[in-house]
Design a protein around this motif. Sequence first.
Motif, PDB file in Angstrom:
ATOM      1  N   ALA A 107       0.814  -1.215   0.000  1.00  0.00           N
ATOM      2  CA  ALA A 107       0.000   0.000   0.000  1.00  0.00           C
ATOM      3  C   ALA A 107       0.849   1.268   0.000  1.00  0.00           C
ATOM      4  CB  ALA A 107      -0.953  -0.008   1.195  1.00  0.00           C
ATOM      5  N   ASP A 108       1.868   1.338   0.857  1.00  0.00           N
ATOM      6  CA  ASP A 108       2.699   2.546   0.933  1.00  0.00           C
ATOM      7  C   ASP A 108       3.436   2.795  -0.379  1.00  0.00           C
ATOM      8  OD1 ASP A 108       1.895   3.042   3.511  1.00  0.00           O
ATOM      9  OD2 ASP A 108       3.680   2.180   4.459  1.00  0.00           O
ATOM     10  N   PHE A 109       3.892   1.720  -0.999  1.00  0.00           N
ATOM     11  CA  PHE A 109       4.567   1.847  -2.293  1.00  0.00           C
ATOM     12  C   PHE A 109       3.611   2.407  -3.343  1.00  0.00           C
ATOM     13  CE2 PHE A 109       5.182  -0.405  -6.415  1.00  0.00           C
ATOM     14  CZ  PHE A 109       6.322   0.276  -6.853  1.00  0.00           C
ATOM     15  N   VAL A 110       2.412   1.870  -3.419  1.00  0.00           N
ATOM     16  CA  VAL A 110       1.435   2.323  -4.412  1.00  0.00           C
ATOM     17  C   VAL A 110       1.037   3.772  -4.155  1.00  0.00           C
ATOM     18  CG1 VAL A 110      -0.939   2.016  -5.237  1.00  0.00           C
ATOM     19  CG2 VAL A 110       0.550   0.035  -4.955  1.00  0.00           C
ATOM     20  N   HIS A 111       0.810   4.127  -2.898  1.00  0.00           N
ATOM     21  CA  HIS A 111       0.413   5.496  -2.573  1.00  0.00           C
ATOM     22  C   HIS A 111       1.518   6.485  -2.945  1.00  0.00           C
ATOM     23  CE1 HIS A 111      -2.489   3.713   0.657  1.00  0.00           C
ATOM     24  NE2 HIS A 111      -2.985   3.662  -0.556  1.00  0.00           N
ATOM     25  N   TYR A 160      22.900  -3.175   0.470  1.00  0.00           N
ATOM     26  CA  TYR A 160      22.528  -2.483  -0.767  1.00  0.00           C
ATOM     27  C   TYR A 160      21.158  -1.821  -0.634  1.00  0.00           C
ATOM     28  CZ  TYR A 160      20.277  -2.124  -5.331  1.00  0.00           C
ATOM     29  OH  TYR A 160      19.558  -1.679  -6.409  1.00  0.00           O
ATOM     30  N   LEU A 161      20.184  -2.547  -0.124  1.00  0.00           N
ATOM     31  CA  LEU A 161      18.836  -2.001   0.004  1.00  0.00           C
ATOM     32  C   LEU A 161      18.784  -0.860   1.000  1.00  0.00           C
ATOM     33  CD1 LEU A 161      16.961  -5.411  -0.149  1.00  0.00           C
ATOM     34  CD2 LEU A 161      16.871  -3.606  -1.887  1.00  0.00           C
ATOM     35  N   GLU A 162      19.611  -0.916   2.038  1.00  0.00           N
ATOM     36  CA  GLU A 162      19.724   0.206   2.969  1.00  0.00           C
ATOM     37  C   GLU A 162      20.187   1.467   2.238  1.00  0.00           C
ATOM     38  OE1 GLU A 162      22.415  -0.930   6.025  1.00  0.00           O
ATOM     39  OE2 GLU A 162      21.004  -2.273   7.032  1.00  0.00           O
ATOM     40  N   LEU A 200       9.965   1.109  -1.929  1.00  0.00           N
ATOM     41  CA  LEU A 200      10.268  -0.143  -2.615  1.00  0.00           C
ATOM     42  C   LEU A 200      11.472  -0.831  -1.972  1.00  0.00           C
ATOM     43  CD1 LEU A 200       9.729  -2.100  -4.944  1.00  0.00           C
ATOM     44  CD2 LEU A 200      11.211  -0.669  -6.381  1.00  0.00           C
ATOM     45  N   ALA A 201      12.512  -0.066  -1.673  1.00  0.00           N
ATOM     46  CA  ALA A 201      13.695  -0.652  -1.042  1.00  0.00           C
ATOM     47  C   ALA A 201      13.359  -1.243   0.320  1.00  0.00           C
ATOM     48  CB  ALA A 201      14.790   0.406  -0.903  1.00  0.00           C
ATOM     49  N   ALA A 202      12.564  -0.522   1.108  1.00  0.00           N
ATOM     50  CA  ALA A 202      12.170  -1.022   2.433  1.00  0.00           C
ATOM     51  C   ALA A 202      11.334  -2.292   2.308  1.00  0.00           C
ATOM     52  CB  ALA A 202      11.387   0.059   3.184  1.00  0.00           C
ATOM     53  N   GLU A 252      12.375  -6.059   3.627  1.00  0.00           N
ATOM     54  CA  GLU A 252      11.481  -6.829   4.501  1.00  0.00           C
ATOM     55  C   GLU A 252      11.226  -8.222   3.925  1.00  0.00           C
ATOM     56  OE1 GLU A 252       7.044  -6.323   6.579  1.00  0.00           O
ATOM     57  OE2 GLU A 252       7.800  -4.811   5.186  1.00  0.00           O
ATOM     58  N   TRP A 253      11.061  -8.285   2.604  1.00  0.00           N
ATOM     59  CA  TRP A 253      10.841  -9.567   1.943  1.00  0.00           C
ATOM     60  C   TRP A 253      12.053 -10.484   2.076  1.00  0.00           C
ATOM     61  CZ3 TRP A 253      13.004 -11.166  -2.988  1.00  0.00           C
ATOM     62  CH2 TRP A 253      12.466 -12.361  -3.473  1.00  0.00           C
ATOM     63  N   CYS A 254      13.240  -9.939   1.849  1.00  0.00           N
ATOM     64  CA  CYS A 254      14.468 -10.741   1.986  1.00  0.00           C
ATOM     65  C   CYS A 254      14.617 -11.277   3.407  1.00  0.00           C
ATOM     66  CB  CYS A 254      15.691  -9.901   1.617  1.00  0.00           C
ATOM     67  SG  CYS A 254      15.845  -9.521  -0.139  1.00  0.00           S
ATOM     68  N   LEU A 255      14.320 -10.423   4.376  1.00  0.00           N
ATOM     69  CA  LEU A 255      14.411 -10.855   5.771  1.00  0.00           C
ATOM     70  C   LEU A 255      13.365 -11.915   6.097  1.00  0.00           C
ATOM     71  CD1 LEU A 255      15.123  -7.427   7.512  1.00  0.00           C
ATOM     72  CD2 LEU A 255      16.682  -9.391   7.369  1.00  0.00           C
ATOM     73  N   SER A 256      12.194 -11.812   5.466  1.00  0.00           N
ATOM     74  CA  SER A 256      11.144 -12.803   5.724  1.00  0.00           C
ATOM     75  C   SER A 256      11.553 -14.165   5.172  1.00  0.00           C
ATOM     76  CB  SER A 256       9.807 -12.352   5.130  1.00  0.00           C
ATOM     77  OG  SER A 256       9.781 -12.493   3.728  1.00  0.00           O
ATOM     78  N   ILE A 257      12.204 -14.193   4.015  1.00  0.00           N
ATOM     79  CA  ILE A 257      12.708 -15.460   3.474  1.00  0.00           C
ATOM     80  C   ILE A 257      13.768 -16.031   4.409  1.00  0.00           C
ATOM     81  CG2 ILE A 257      13.947 -16.566   1.580  1.00  0.00           C
ATOM     82  CD1 ILE A 257      12.795 -14.475  -0.296  1.00  0.00           C
TER      83      ILE A 257
END
Length: 206
Positions: A55-59, A164-166, A180-182, A186-191
């Motif tokens: 949502a935050d990315f789309v907004h 890199y994402l930081e 998008l980077a955040a 979050e996705w990488c950390l979830s994996i």
Amino acid sequence: MQNLTDTSTELSLDDVNTMSKIFGSLFYFPLNHENNQAIIELIKYSDDLEHNGFADFVHALTSEKNQALNDDFFLLFEGGEVMVAPPWGSVYLDKEQVVFGDSTVRLRQFLRANNIELNTGMREPEDQFGLMLFAISQLIEQSQDQPLVENLLTEHLLPWCLRYLELVEKHAATNTYQRLAALVKEWCLSIQDTWQLTPLSLKVYR
């Protein structure tokens, strides 16, 4: 679409495949590229937009001008004299911070050994972040071998991608790329958390 804010549910190879394609495209092509326009439309109109993490990315995306987004893409992924967030793994893992470093060679050997071809029509390092996500997707589709995918993650991507994402989040001039980077971090950390992965401990030089 995978809920990126929920790490309590099982993460399947299909989930990782889907998100690797989405994030790979968003990190490799400009947002106005036809691939990304199709992805953005899919995300915008997904039934669970307010709950899946996008949502935050789309907004942010809908509130910023195309020119600002294009300028930010150039700054972050193509760059001028100074690259504030280089998207190539060897810049982080090589002491000299060069492209086509030893870590790139190791990745290339891994990809060749597993019949993964990243044919972009250009001579460019295979360890570009978006390309590596495409490699994950291709590996899943060809092998359905989770340990092999985990190997690609722990030895070639996770050792450097969080840093890199930081940097992308820190230096992005638009809220869109910051979000998008955040989101991808979050996705990488979830994996890493859900699959209980331990990235190879390598020194990050940047």
